[in-house]
Write a protein that holds these residues in place. Structure first.
Motif, PDB file in Angstrom:
ATOM      1  N   PRO A 113       0.804  -1.230   0.000  1.00  0.00           N
ATOM      2  CA  PRO A 113       0.000   0.000   0.000  1.00  0.00           C
ATOM      3  C   PRO A 113       0.837   1.281   0.000  1.00  0.00           C
ATOM      4  O   PRO A 113       0.282   2.375  -0.054  1.00  0.00           O
ATOM      5  CB  PRO A 113      -0.793  -0.108   1.309  1.00  0.00           C
ATOM      6  CG  PRO A 113       0.126  -0.858   2.219  1.00  0.00           C
ATOM      7  CD  PRO A 113       0.850  -1.853   1.339  1.00  0.00           C
ATOM      8  N   LEU A 114       2.158   1.145   0.066  1.00  0.00           N
ATOM      9  CA  LEU A 114       3.032   2.317   0.198  1.00  0.00           C
ATOM     10  C   LEU A 114       3.690   2.671  -1.125  1.00  0.00           C
ATOM     11  O   LEU A 114       4.240   1.807  -1.817  1.00  0.00           O
ATOM     12  CB  LEU A 114       4.121   2.048   1.240  1.00  0.00           C
ATOM     13  CG  LEU A 114       5.175   3.148   1.416  1.00  0.00           C
ATOM     14  CD1 LEU A 114       4.537   4.402   2.003  1.00  0.00           C
ATOM     15  CD2 LEU A 114       6.327   2.661   2.297  1.00  0.00           C
ATOM     16  N   THR A 115       3.643   3.963  -1.471  1.00  0.00           N
ATOM     17  CA  THR A 115       4.363   4.499  -2.629  1.00  0.00           C
ATOM     18  C   THR A 115       5.340   5.552  -2.133  1.00  0.00           C
ATOM     19  O   THR A 115       4.974   6.410  -1.321  1.00  0.00           O
ATOM     20  CB  THR A 115       3.396   5.138  -3.636  1.00  0.00           C
ATOM     21  OG1 THR A 115       2.507   4.142  -4.151  1.00  0.00           O
ATOM     22  CG2 THR A 115       4.157   5.747  -4.807  1.00  0.00           C
TER      23      THR A 115
ATOM     24  N   LEU B   1      -0.094   6.292   0.694  1.00  0.00           N
ATOM     25  CA  LEU B   1      -0.469   5.139   1.499  1.00  0.00           C
ATOM     26  C   LEU B   1      -1.960   4.899   1.325  1.00  0.00           C
ATOM     27  O   LEU B   1      -2.769   5.807   1.534  1.00  0.00           O
ATOM     28  CB  LEU B   1      -0.148   5.381   2.974  1.00  0.00           C
ATOM     29  CG  LEU B   1      -0.387   4.207   3.919  1.00  0.00           C
ATOM     30  CD1 LEU B   1       0.546   3.044   3.574  1.00  0.00           C
ATOM     31  CD2 LEU B   1      -0.192   4.640   5.372  1.00  0.00           C
ATOM     32  N   ASP B   2      -2.319   3.683   0.901  1.00  0.00           N
ATOM     33  CA  ASP B   2      -3.722   3.324   0.692  1.00  0.00           C
ATOM     34  C   ASP B   2      -4.070   2.165   1.613  1.00  0.00           C
ATOM     35  O   ASP B   2      -3.623   1.032   1.414  1.00  0.00           O
ATOM     36  CB  ASP B   2      -3.956   2.921  -0.766  1.00  0.00           C
ATOM     37  CG  ASP B   2      -5.435   2.825  -1.106  1.00  0.00           C
ATOM     38  OD1 ASP B   2      -6.246   2.614  -0.183  1.00  0.00           O
ATOM     39  OD2 ASP B   2      -5.795   2.961  -2.291  1.00  0.00           O
ATOM     40  N   LEU B   3      -4.872   2.455   2.646  1.00  0.00           N
ATOM     41  CA  LEU B   3      -5.271   1.442   3.623  1.00  0.00           C
ATOM     42  C   LEU B   3      -6.707   0.986   3.418  1.00  0.00           C
ATOM     43  O   LEU B   3      -7.314   0.415   4.325  1.00  0.00           O
ATOM     44  CB  LEU B   3      -5.102   2.006   5.042  1.00  0.00           C
ATOM     45  CG  LEU B   3      -3.660   2.408   5.416  1.00  0.00           C
ATOM     46  CD1 LEU B   3      -3.629   3.013   6.809  1.00  0.00           C
ATOM     47  CD2 LEU B   3      -2.722   1.215   5.320  1.00  0.00           C
ATOM     48  N   GLY B   4      -7.241   1.242   2.225  1.00  0.00           N
ATOM     49  CA  GLY B   4      -8.615   0.828   1.935  1.00  0.00           C
ATOM     50  C   GLY B   4      -9.617   1.901   2.293  1.00  0.00           C
ATOM     51  O   GLY B   4     -10.108   2.627   1.426  1.00  0.00           O
ATOM     52  N   ASN B   5      -9.933   2.042   3.571  1.00  0.00           N
ATOM     53  CA  ASN B   5     -10.907   3.050   4.005  1.00  0.00           C
ATOM     54  C   ASN B   5     -10.321   4.453   4.026  1.00  0.00           C
ATOM     55  O   ASN B   5     -11.047   5.442   3.925  1.00  0.00           O
ATOM     56  CB  ASN B   5     -11.439   2.711   5.401  1.00  0.00           C
ATOM     57  CG  ASN B   5     -12.352   1.499   5.390  1.00  0.00           C
ATOM     58  OD1 ASN B   5     -12.938   1.170   4.365  1.00  0.00           O
ATOM     59  ND2 ASN B   5     -12.466   0.837   6.525  1.00  0.00           N
TER      60      ASN B   5
ATOM     61  N   ASP C 139      -3.317  14.954  -1.685  1.00  0.00           N
ATOM     62  CA  ASP C 139      -4.682  14.497  -1.929  1.00  0.00           C
ATOM     63  C   ASP C 139      -4.997  13.445  -0.876  1.00  0.00           C
ATOM     64  O   ASP C 139      -4.233  12.488  -0.686  1.00  0.00           O
ATOM     65  CB  ASP C 139      -4.827  13.903  -3.332  1.00  0.00           C
ATOM     66  CG  ASP C 139      -4.684  14.959  -4.420  1.00  0.00           C
ATOM     67  OD1 ASP C 139      -5.693  15.584  -4.762  1.00  0.00           O
ATOM     68  OD2 ASP C 139      -3.554  15.165  -4.911  1.00  0.00           O
ATOM     69  N   VAL C 140      -6.110  13.620  -0.169  1.00  0.00           N
ATOM     70  CA  VAL C 140      -6.499  12.704   0.898  1.00  0.00           C
ATOM     71  C   VAL C 140      -7.942  12.292   0.690  1.00  0.00           C
ATOM     72  O   VAL C 140      -8.747  13.035   0.104  1.00  0.00           O
ATOM     73  CB  VAL C 140      -6.322  13.350   2.290  1.00  0.00           C
ATOM     74  CG1 VAL C 140      -4.859  13.671   2.552  1.00  0.00           C
ATOM     75  CG2 VAL C 140      -7.164  14.623   2.415  1.00  0.00           C
ATOM     76  N   GLY C 141      -8.290  11.094   1.165  1.00  0.00           N
ATOM     77  CA  GLY C 141      -9.653  10.643   0.978  1.00  0.00           C
ATOM     78  C   GLY C 141     -10.043   9.521   1.914  1.00  0.00           C
ATOM     79  O   GLY C 141      -9.204   8.896   2.577  1.00  0.00           O
ATOM     80  N   ILE C 142     -11.367   9.262   1.981  1.00  0.00           N
ATOM     81  CA  ILE C 142     -11.919   8.162   2.766  1.00  0.00           C
ATOM     82  C   ILE C 142     -12.918   7.401   1.915  1.00  0.00           C
ATOM     83  O   ILE C 142     -13.514   7.938   0.979  1.00  0.00           O
ATOM     84  CB  ILE C 142     -12.612   8.665   4.058  1.00  0.00           C
ATOM     85  CG1 ILE C 142     -13.754   9.626   3.712  1.00  0.00           C
ATOM     86  CG2 ILE C 142     -11.610   9.328   4.990  1.00  0.00           C
ATOM     87  CD1 ILE C 142     -14.603  10.012   4.917  1.00  0.00           C
ATOM     88  N   ARG C 143     -13.090   6.121   2.234  1.00  0.00           N
ATOM     89  CA  ARG C 143     -14.101   5.276   1.594  1.00  0.00           C
ATOM     90  C   ARG C 143     -14.832   4.532   2.702  1.00  0.00           C
ATOM     91  O   ARG C 143     -14.217   3.840   3.506  1.00  0.00           O
ATOM     92  CB  ARG C 143     -13.455   4.264   0.642  1.00  0.00           C
ATOM     93  CG  ARG C 143     -12.493   4.844  -0.378  1.00  0.00           C
ATOM     94  CD  ARG C 143     -11.957   3.742  -1.282  1.00  0.00           C
ATOM     95  NE  ARG C 143     -10.903   4.201  -2.170  1.00  0.00           N
ATOM     96  CZ  ARG C 143      -9.603   4.060  -1.930  1.00  0.00           C
ATOM     97  NH1 ARG C 143      -9.206   3.463  -0.799  1.00  0.00           N
ATOM     98  NH2 ARG C 143      -8.708   4.491  -2.785  1.00  0.00           N
TER      99      ARG C 143
END
Length: 390
Positions: free
Chosen positions: A51-53, A95-99, A130-134
């Motif tokens: 999940p890490l770039t 970093l993409d942790l899904g939610n 850029d930040v976000g939630i799901r």
């Protein structure tokens, strides 16, 4: 001695592993800060592990190759740095942790809804957060244009004036998106012309037999208090090689469809920029894009009204494969014209156009020639670097 030798070997192993599994970024280009032009040199790896770039470069700025000033830190600050530590530039961190997810890096084009208000807006060379939630059927994200300019002092600066955010949700059979943005340049007391301050929109789409059918409404607020409104309805589809969108639109006084796009910076620089420039309009758009991977792509947008006025824009990329031991060739073209074919001329003072012929030296690094249409003539410049120079 053994301890220091072990540390040195470990550092070399980590460096080798990083470079072996990373994409190597190399770019040589130009950057204007205020009234000063700088040559920019940057190179370094970027890689993704799970999940890490992470990406970083050594970046330097020079006013002249031989006798000019030379900086490691971003020269836009009040005290540009000559500390080599400030030459270490974090170019990508994600970093993409899904939610929950976040990304810092080179700005990606911004399109919301059906693209009626925000359509592919980007700023060359800007790095942004850029930040976000799901959360189930709900998602939200925010675009924050700030970049790290000095590592030693951990100094940040605004990299672009446009901040945006979007919230999307599944509502029964429809996809609902609500979005908006603010242009900080429009809030300045000494702003020239009459700049745009706020823009917002809402879109509602659904899938019908493989096509997306929907509508979008938007508003644009200007510094003098003028508020313009617009609406678009139509059909669009994505079938791999073929993408298209078409339908009618309405725009009141003070509203321009697709204003916050790739050409927004050019629009803002015009002396007559402001709500008075954009009058009541009723018309149609048709956008067609073809992709022939890996050989290239082409996209054409036609906007017209029922009085016969047209706006034509398009871009295309052709990858010529390697032949006879060469690395191939890349051709890129871009065109934007609000008065196409006026007076029997295809290119005139209202035309924005450029043609790039680039030779891939190696992955992600090019040398080439760029032709730009300026002052009713083609001007030629040479460049080396990445696709940002196209």
């Amino acid at each position: 001695m053994v301890k220091h030798a072990f540390k040195a070997v470990l550092a070399l192993v980590l460096l080798f592993a990083t470079l072996s599994f990373a994409d190597f970024y190399l770019n040589v280009g130009t950057l204007q800060v205020g009234n000063e032009n700088y040559m920019v040199y940057e190179f370094g790896p970027e890689f993704t592990v799970g999940p890490l770039t992470l990406g970083f470069t050594l970046t330097t700025y020079a006013t002249d190759l031989t006798t000019g000033s030379f900086y490691f830190g971003y020269p836009g600050s009040s005290a540009p740095s000559t500390n080599i530590l400030d030459g270490i530039n974090i170019t990508a961190l994600g970093l993409d942790l899904g939610n929950v997810w976040f990304r810092y890096g080179r700005m990606r084009p911004i399109t919301y809804g059906m693209g009626f208000v925000f359509s592919g807006y980007s700023s060359p060379n800007a790095r942004t957060f850029d930040v976000g939630i799901r959360m189930g059927m709900l998602s939200a994200s925010a675009h924050i244009p700030y970049q790290l300019v000095q590592l030693s002092t951990f100094t940040f600066t605004q990299s672009d004036p446009v901040y945006t955010a979007v919230v999307s949700s599944k509502v029964s059979l429809f996809e609902l998106s609500v979005f908006g943005g603010v242009d900080m340049d429009g809030l300045k007391e000494d702003a020239i012309a009459t700049p745009l301050t706020y823009a917002a929109g809402v879109s509602l789409t659904t899938n019908v037999l493989g096509f997306s059918v929907g509508a979008e409404a938007g508003a644009q607020m200007w510094k003098d208090g003028t508020v313009g409104y617009g609406a678009f309805g139509g059909v669009f589809g994505d079938f791999g090689m073929l993408q298209f969108v078409a339908g009618p639109f309405y725009a009141s006084d003070g509203f321009k469809p697709w204003l916050i796009s790739k050409n927004y910076g050019f629009e803002k620089s015009q002396p007559d920029f402001g709500p008075d420039k954009y009058k009541l309009d009723l018309g149609y758009i048709a956008n067609l894009a073809l992709t022939f991977s890996p050989y290239g792509k082409v996209a054409v947008l036609l906007k017209g009204n029922f009085e016969g006025n047209l706006t034509l824009s398009g871009e295309g990329l052709i990858n010529i494969p390697a032949i006879g031991g060469t690395n191939g060739l890349v051709l890129y073209g871009y065109l934007y014209d609000e008065t196409p074919f006026e007076g029997g001329q295809f290119f005139d003072n209202n035309t924005l156009a450029r043609l790039t012929i680039a030779y891939p030296v190696f992955s992600g690094f090019y040398a080439g020639i760029k032709y730009s249409w300026e002052d009713s003539q083609w001007k030629q410049t040479a460049f080396v670097g990445g696709t940002a120079n196209f």
